[in-house]
Design a protein around this motif. Structure first.
Motif, PDB file in Angstrom:
ATOM      1  N   LYS A   1       8.371   9.580   7.529  1.00  0.00           N
ATOM      2  CA  LYS A   1       7.051   9.651   7.704  1.00  0.00           C
ATOM      3  C   LYS A   1       6.721   8.599   8.796  1.00  0.00           C
ATOM      4  O   LYS A   1       7.184   7.551   8.833  1.00  0.00           O
ATOM      5  CB  LYS A   1       6.103   9.065   6.563  1.00  0.00           C
TER       6      LYS A   1
ATOM      7  N   VAL B   1       7.920   5.366   6.807  1.00  0.00           N
ATOM      8  CA  VAL B   1       8.988   5.544   5.768  1.00  0.00           C
ATOM      9  C   VAL B   1      10.129   6.032   6.366  1.00  0.00           C
ATOM     10  O   VAL B   1      10.157   7.240   7.158  1.00  0.00           O
ATOM     11  CB  VAL B   1       8.312   6.555   4.552  1.00  0.00           C
TER      12      VAL B   1
ATOM     13  N   TYR C   1       1.461   7.689  -0.231  1.00  0.00           N
ATOM     14  CA  TYR C   1       0.754   7.967   1.058  1.00  0.00           C
ATOM     15  C   TYR C   1      -0.761   8.004   0.763  1.00  0.00           C
ATOM     16  O   TYR C   1      -1.113   8.030  -0.176  1.00  0.00           O
ATOM     17  CB  TYR C   1       1.413   9.413   1.434  1.00  0.00           C
ATOM     18  N   ARG C   2      -1.267   7.975   2.009  1.00  0.00           N
ATOM     19  CA  ARG C   2      -2.657   8.292   1.793  1.00  0.00           C
ATOM     20  C   ARG C   2      -3.247   9.725   1.617  1.00  0.00           C
ATOM     21  O   ARG C   2      -4.173   9.687   1.149  1.00  0.00           O
ATOM     22  CB  ARG C   2      -3.328   7.940   3.017  1.00  0.00           C
ATOM     23  N   SER C   3      -1.974  10.419   1.786  1.00  0.00           N
ATOM     24  CA  SER C   3      -2.625  12.044   1.747  1.00  0.00           C
ATOM     25  C   SER C   3      -2.352  12.603   0.350  1.00  0.00           C
ATOM     26  O   SER C   3      -2.664  13.956   0.348  1.00  0.00           O
ATOM     27  CB  SER C   3      -1.666  12.723   2.622  1.00  0.00           C
TER      28      SER C   3
ATOM     29  N   LYS D   1      -9.709  11.983   4.566  1.00  0.00           N
ATOM     30  CA  LYS D   1      -9.621  12.507   5.680  1.00  0.00           C
ATOM     31  C   LYS D   1      -7.829  13.160   5.734  1.00  0.00           C
ATOM     32  O   LYS D   1      -7.382  14.074   5.733  1.00  0.00           O
ATOM     33  CB  LYS D   1      -9.475  12.084   7.214  1.00  0.00           C
TER      34      LYS D   1
ATOM     35  N   MET E   1      -2.804   5.765  -1.814  1.00  0.00           N
ATOM     36  CA  MET E   1      -3.106   4.641  -1.771  1.00  0.00           C
ATOM     37  C   MET E   1      -3.228   4.071  -0.283  1.00  0.00           C
ATOM     38  O   MET E   1      -2.523   4.655   0.406  1.00  0.00           O
ATOM     39  CB  MET E   1      -2.010   3.558  -2.512  1.00  0.00           C
ATOM     40  N   ILE E   2      -4.029   2.867  -0.159  1.00  0.00           N
ATOM     41  CA  ILE E   2      -4.434   2.360   1.207  1.00  0.00           C
ATOM     42  C   ILE E   2      -4.737   0.926   0.864  1.00  0.00           C
ATOM     43  O   ILE E   2      -5.402   0.614  -0.042  1.00  0.00           O
ATOM     44  CB  ILE E   2      -5.293   3.325   2.193  1.00  0.00           C
ATOM     45  N   ASP E   3      -4.389   0.074   1.924  1.00  0.00           N
ATOM     46  CA  ASP E   3      -4.897  -1.261   1.713  1.00  0.00           C
ATOM     47  C   ASP E   3      -6.171  -1.358   2.554  1.00  0.00           C
ATOM     48  O   ASP E   3      -6.492  -0.700   3.418  1.00  0.00           O
ATOM     49  CB  ASP E   3      -4.075  -2.316   2.037  1.00  0.00           C
TER      50      ASP E   3
ATOM     51  N   ALA F   1       0.812  -1.192  -0.052  1.00  0.00           N
ATOM     52  CA  ALA F   1      -0.049  -0.233  -0.091  1.00  0.00           C
ATOM     53  C   ALA F   1       0.819   1.369   0.236  1.00  0.00           C
ATOM     54  O   ALA F   1       0.481   2.379  -0.149  1.00  0.00           O
ATOM     55  CB  ALA F   1      -1.032  -0.201   1.402  1.00  0.00           C
ATOM     56  N   MET F   2       2.026   1.056   0.263  1.00  0.00           N
ATOM     57  CA  MET F   2       3.099   2.425   0.176  1.00  0.00           C
ATOM     58  C   MET F   2       3.846   2.460  -1.328  1.00  0.00           C
ATOM     59  O   MET F   2       4.490   3.167  -1.434  1.00  0.00           O
ATOM     60  CB  MET F   2       4.063   2.111   1.175  1.00  0.00           C
TER      61      MET F   2
ATOM     62  N   SER G   1     -14.570   2.565   5.407  1.00  0.00           N
ATOM     63  CA  SER G   1     -13.428   3.306   6.500  1.00  0.00           C
ATOM     64  C   SER G   1     -12.202   3.503   5.734  1.00  0.00           C
ATOM     65  O   SER G   1     -11.709   4.343   6.101  1.00  0.00           O
ATOM     66  CB  SER G   1     -13.367   1.683   7.458  1.00  0.00           C
TER      67      SER G   1
ATOM     68  N   HIS H   1     -10.453   7.256   5.696  1.00  0.00           N
ATOM     69  CA  HIS H   1      -9.210   7.505   5.969  1.00  0.00           C
ATOM     70  C   HIS H   1      -8.415   8.507   4.919  1.00  0.00           C
ATOM     71  O   HIS H   1      -7.659   9.022   4.986  1.00  0.00           O
ATOM     72  CB  HIS H   1      -8.322   6.276   6.300  1.00  0.00           C
TER      73      HIS H   1
ATOM     74  N   GLY I   1       0.593   7.119  10.949  1.00  0.00           N
ATOM     75  CA  GLY I   1      -0.532   7.842  10.136  1.00  0.00           C
ATOM     76  C   GLY I   1      -0.666   7.277   8.709  1.00  0.00           C
ATOM     77  O   GLY I   1      -1.494   7.897   8.038  1.00  0.00           O
ATOM     78  N   ASP I   2       0.117   6.374   8.393  1.00  0.00           N
ATOM     79  CA  ASP I   2      -0.155   5.724   7.088  1.00  0.00           C
ATOM     80  C   ASP I   2       0.000   4.270   7.092  1.00  0.00           C
ATOM     81  O   ASP I   2      -0.096   3.773   8.250  1.00  0.00           O
ATOM     82  CB  ASP I   2       1.276   6.423   5.915  1.00  0.00           C
ATOM     83  N   ASP I   3      -0.088   3.553   6.142  1.00  0.00           N
ATOM     84  CA  ASP I   3       0.165   1.991   6.169  1.00  0.00           C
ATOM     85  C   ASP I   3       1.255   1.599   6.640  1.00  0.00           C
ATOM     86  O   ASP I   3       1.194   0.466   7.295  1.00  0.00           O
ATOM     87  CB  ASP I   3      -0.168   1.555   4.548  1.00  0.00           C
ATOM     88  N   ALA I   4       2.292   2.550   6.428  1.00  0.00           N
ATOM     89  CA  ALA I   4       3.537   1.974   7.243  1.00  0.00           C
ATOM     90  C   ALA I   4       4.620   3.346   7.192  1.00  0.00           C
ATOM     91  O   ALA I   4       4.161   4.344   6.655  1.00  0.00           O
ATOM     92  CB  ALA I   4       4.341   1.136   5.952  1.00  0.00           C
TER      93      ALA I   4
ATOM     94  N   PHE J   1      -8.847   3.417  15.856  1.00  0.00           N
ATOM     95  CA  PHE J   1      -8.169   4.584  15.304  1.00  0.00           C
ATOM     96  C   PHE J   1      -7.956   5.661  15.931  1.00  0.00           C
ATOM     97  O   PHE J   1      -6.963   6.274  15.975  1.00  0.00           O
ATOM     98  CB  PHE J   1      -8.852   4.887  13.781  1.00  0.00           C
TER      99      PHE J   1
ATOM    100  N   GLU K   1       7.278   6.291  -3.053  1.00  0.00           N
ATOM    101  CA  GLU K   1       6.559   5.975  -2.155  1.00  0.00           C
ATOM    102  C   GLU K   1       5.141   6.755  -2.408  1.00  0.00           C
ATOM    103  O   GLU K   1       5.217   7.731  -2.636  1.00  0.00           O
ATOM    104  CB  GLU K   1       7.029   6.090  -0.796  1.00  0.00           C
TER     105      GLU K   1
END
Lengths: 349, 349
Positions: free
Chosen positions: B37, B45, A160-162, A252, A236-238, A90-91, A245, A249, B40-43, B18, A158
């Protein structure tokens, strides 16, 4: 679910803590160039040159995350690795090493722990990751597994979710809801088994969804596919806790909203038929059922031509401004606000 | 040991998984340049340029590794970090990041978990490491903590257990046996407390050894000292399970033997007096009592002039050929074969 009364039973205390680690580590081979030293010292030593390192960790607790009455130990070992590799993928990173720690009560003989590690080993081989450390200890009750996964990614690659931006497409790999429904089938069979232990369940109609629950896969192939297609997702996120949900995430973290289309959600025919059988709404299951370990990503509209014909990726919606909020657009065209129905292990049911 | 009946009690389920991570992570700052990082993320960094990465992981299980009736939660959080950092230092590496995962039963309110993390935070600040990940989940019984520590070391500077050579000096940092005796004092006070809860124990005579048990330190200072002295040990291991057990690990990994001198072993006066009080042999305690978290190393005789006047390092013996075996040379000049009395968590006592 039939117990073999003649199975061998070696007490863990015969081996001791060091004996157990040595014994279990023996069958693991090191294949990653980045693994300089695996098990056998105070710490593992790794070398990633100039790549960035990603690290993720997860607990699996008996009675909370798994039930050994229908989860074979080998599958459990496999799944414990997969759920962590999924975080690394997911990263947008390559998974390279794991550490596996277990706390077990002495009701588990050595042979049970070997089964568990056989599953860990199968996952290591299939995903080409090295077991480089861990801890084994006794617990006062039950089995607890803690896995830390390590990966590498070229600086800048990489994800991120952001990073999601308005107008980006919301894309998901594979299909959704299978793992949750697989669990429902297994729970039902467990109840049947309690009433009649001689009943041999016919699970042929549920093979796909049971496999999604008992032997999930992490989408290493998607990371390769994205690289081959030259698509770098913006976020990206798994999907471990259910689509809604995870979308929340991602929204947000990226400070965006989204419109998710009910009629676009990828569902396997077995998910649809089993949902009907259980009198459940398949959309709700896809949104809230966890443990699918698919990848949810956002990609720039410019990249749409690269992914549009791909059978592994489905566009399920698009990103909007934060002020618009996160919504599900139903088949009837109604807009419903998304709420996290993600799994909360502290909730008392 | 007097409970405050008015303390605030927030149920964990109010926050959810969470919410809990977000809540706990808030008070942690990132200080390491290598942390790109954190939570706050999947992993997480991380970036180590061309340095090697070291990784170590440990479980702490309630009822096995700690007893909350005399181990305050804040101390427990602190200790959970320390035992892992100790492994990183034992590689001659700098500790940079940790992940902390906990499984807790719902008998723990939020305030208890905050106490635990306050201890984690204190350790992070003092040792300059970043909290970059973790998992929080419920457990069916008790408290389980899993910590993974990450560090970095210049390629070639790492020290394994396996590099000791015949004629190398066997050197230990600090003093030995204190943590074990501190535990004996605490266990005794717990028994007294059970009989008379109003008894206020006078522990002034045991402050050092109780602190060794409840608030151990990892020898970051020794790694800096060795660098300043320009001494690279030929082998190193941390003393978590008792000196004799660690010596045997080091000898086995290095394929050497050793002569350890009873009269050279560094003992604090409080260890000597408390051993006498408990009718225990201080040498046995130094050899077998665990949790001192000192560093055991071997250094080339050429480096002896650099360390000989140093109050933090004591030469306790020397390395011999493998065929000679590992021995304790007693005050009376007798040679006794060393056996591992190291702590085995699977042993049924």
């Amino acid at each position: 679910m039939i117990e073999d009364k003649n199975q061998q039973r070696t007490d863990l205390s015969q081996l001791g803590e060091f004996g157990l680690i040595d014994h279990l580590a023996k069958s693991f081979e090191v294949t990653q160039k980045s693994t300089i030293k695996a098990i056998g010292d105070d710490a593992a030593v790794l070398e990633f040159d100039k790549d960035r390192v990603v690290v993720s960790t997860d607990f699996l607790v008996e009675g909370v995350h798994f039930d050994l009455s229908y989860m074979p130990l080998k599958h459990l070992g496999y799944k414990a690795v997969i759920v962590n590799l999924s975080d690394i993928f997911a990263m947008n990173a390559e998974a390279t090493q794991i550490t596996v720690s277990i706390a077990v009560s002495n009701r588990f003989p050595l042979e049970a722990i070997e089964e568990l590690y056989a599953g860990v080993q199968t996952a290591c081989k299939l995903y080409n990751v090295d077991l480089v450390g861990g801890d084994t200890t006794s617990s006062t009750s039950g089995l607890i597994i803690s896995v830390t996964a390590i990966g590498q990614v070229k600086t800048g690659d990489e994800v991120y979710r952001s990073g999601a931006k308005p107008n980006d497409l919301l894309v998901v790999s594979g299909d959704l809801g299978g793992a949750y429904l697989g669990l429902q089938v297994l729970e039902r069979e467990k109840e049947v088994f309690k009433v009649n232990p001689n009943n041999q369940p016919d699970l042929d109609a549920y093979t796909y969804i049971i496999e999604r629950q008992l032997k999930p896969e992490a989408r290493k192939d998607i990371i390769k596919l994205l690289a081959d297609l030259e698509v770098k997702p913006t976020a990206m996120i798994d999907i471990s806790d259910g689509l809604s949900s995870e979308i929340l995430h991602l929204c947000k973290a990226s400070k965006v909203g989204c419109d998710l289309y009910e009629n676009k959600m990828p569902l396997d025919p077995q998910v649809i038929s089993t949902s009907e059988e259980f009198n459940m709404d398949s959309t709700t299951i896809a949104l809230s059922g966890g443990e699918d370990y698919e990848l949810l990503m956002t990609i720039s509209q410019d990249d749409f031509p690269k992914i549009k014909a791909n059978p592994h990726l489905t566009v399920i919606g698009y990103i909007t401004e934060e002020a618009s909020g996160a919504h599900l657009v139903t088949r009837g065209g109604q807009k419903i606000q998304l709420t996290a129905q993600g799994w909360n292990s502290f909730e008392t049911n």
